[in-house]
Design a protein around this motif. Sequence first.
Motif, short mmCIF file in Angstrom:
data_model
loop_
_atom_site.label_atom_id
_atom_site.label_comp_id
_atom_site.label_asym_id
_atom_site.label_seq_id
_atom_site.Cartn_x
_atom_site.Cartn_y
_atom_site.Cartn_z
N THR A 76 -6.76 -9.43 7.36
CA THR A 76 -6.45 -8.38 8.34
C THR A 76 -5.67 -7.23 7.69
N ASP A 77 -5.36 -7.38 6.41
CA ASP A 77 -4.56 -6.36 5.73
C ASP A 77 -5.39 -5.51 4.77
N GLN A 78 -6.70 -5.48 4.96
CA GLN A 78 -7.58 -4.67 4.12
C GLN A 78 -8.42 -3.75 5.01
N ILE A 79 -8.84 -2.65 4.40
CA ILE A 79 -9.78 -1.76 5.09
C ILE A 79 -10.76 -1.22 4.05
N SER A 80 -12.02 -1.20 4.40
CA SER A 80 -13.06 -0.69 3.50
C SER A 80 -13.02 0.83 3.46
#
Length: 138
Positions: A87-91
Motif C-alpha cells: 500500500t506504500d507504492q504507486i506506479s
Amino acid sequence: MIAKLHLLMNELDHARLEKLIDEDKYSKMPVAEALAERLDNADVVLPEEVPADLVSMHSRVKFRDLKADLVFEKELVYPHNLNPEATDQISVLAPLGAALLGASVGQEVHWQLPSGKDAALIVDEILYQPEAAGELHR
C-alpha cells in the motif's frame, strides 16, 4: 491528464520511461501518452545533477491530498516493480504517480482523475531519493 510540470529527470530514468511507454501494453494508456509528451520536453541530466528535493523514480514521498486533507507516503515505482499487496507504492503509470514525477518539495501538483474530477496535492517531503542517497546507477 497529468500535471503540466516541466520535467527534470536523470538520463537513466528518462531512457527507461521512454522504453516503458513504448511497450504495447502501455502505449495506448492516456497517462502514458501524457507522460510521453512530458518526456519529449524534459530536461535530461546526469543522475548526480538531480536536485535532492525532486521526486525521481524510486523516491519515497510524503504528500498531502489537498481535496481530502489526507497525508500519504508512497514510493514511486515502475509498473513491473509494483507489489500488488503493498500500500506504500504507486506506479508511475497511475495518474497520481505520473503527476508526482518531477515535482519538488513545496510544490502543488494538479491533475485530472480518470473520472474527470480535478485532484491536487502538495509535496511535503522527500523521505528518500536514490540520487541523493548516492544510488546513481540503480
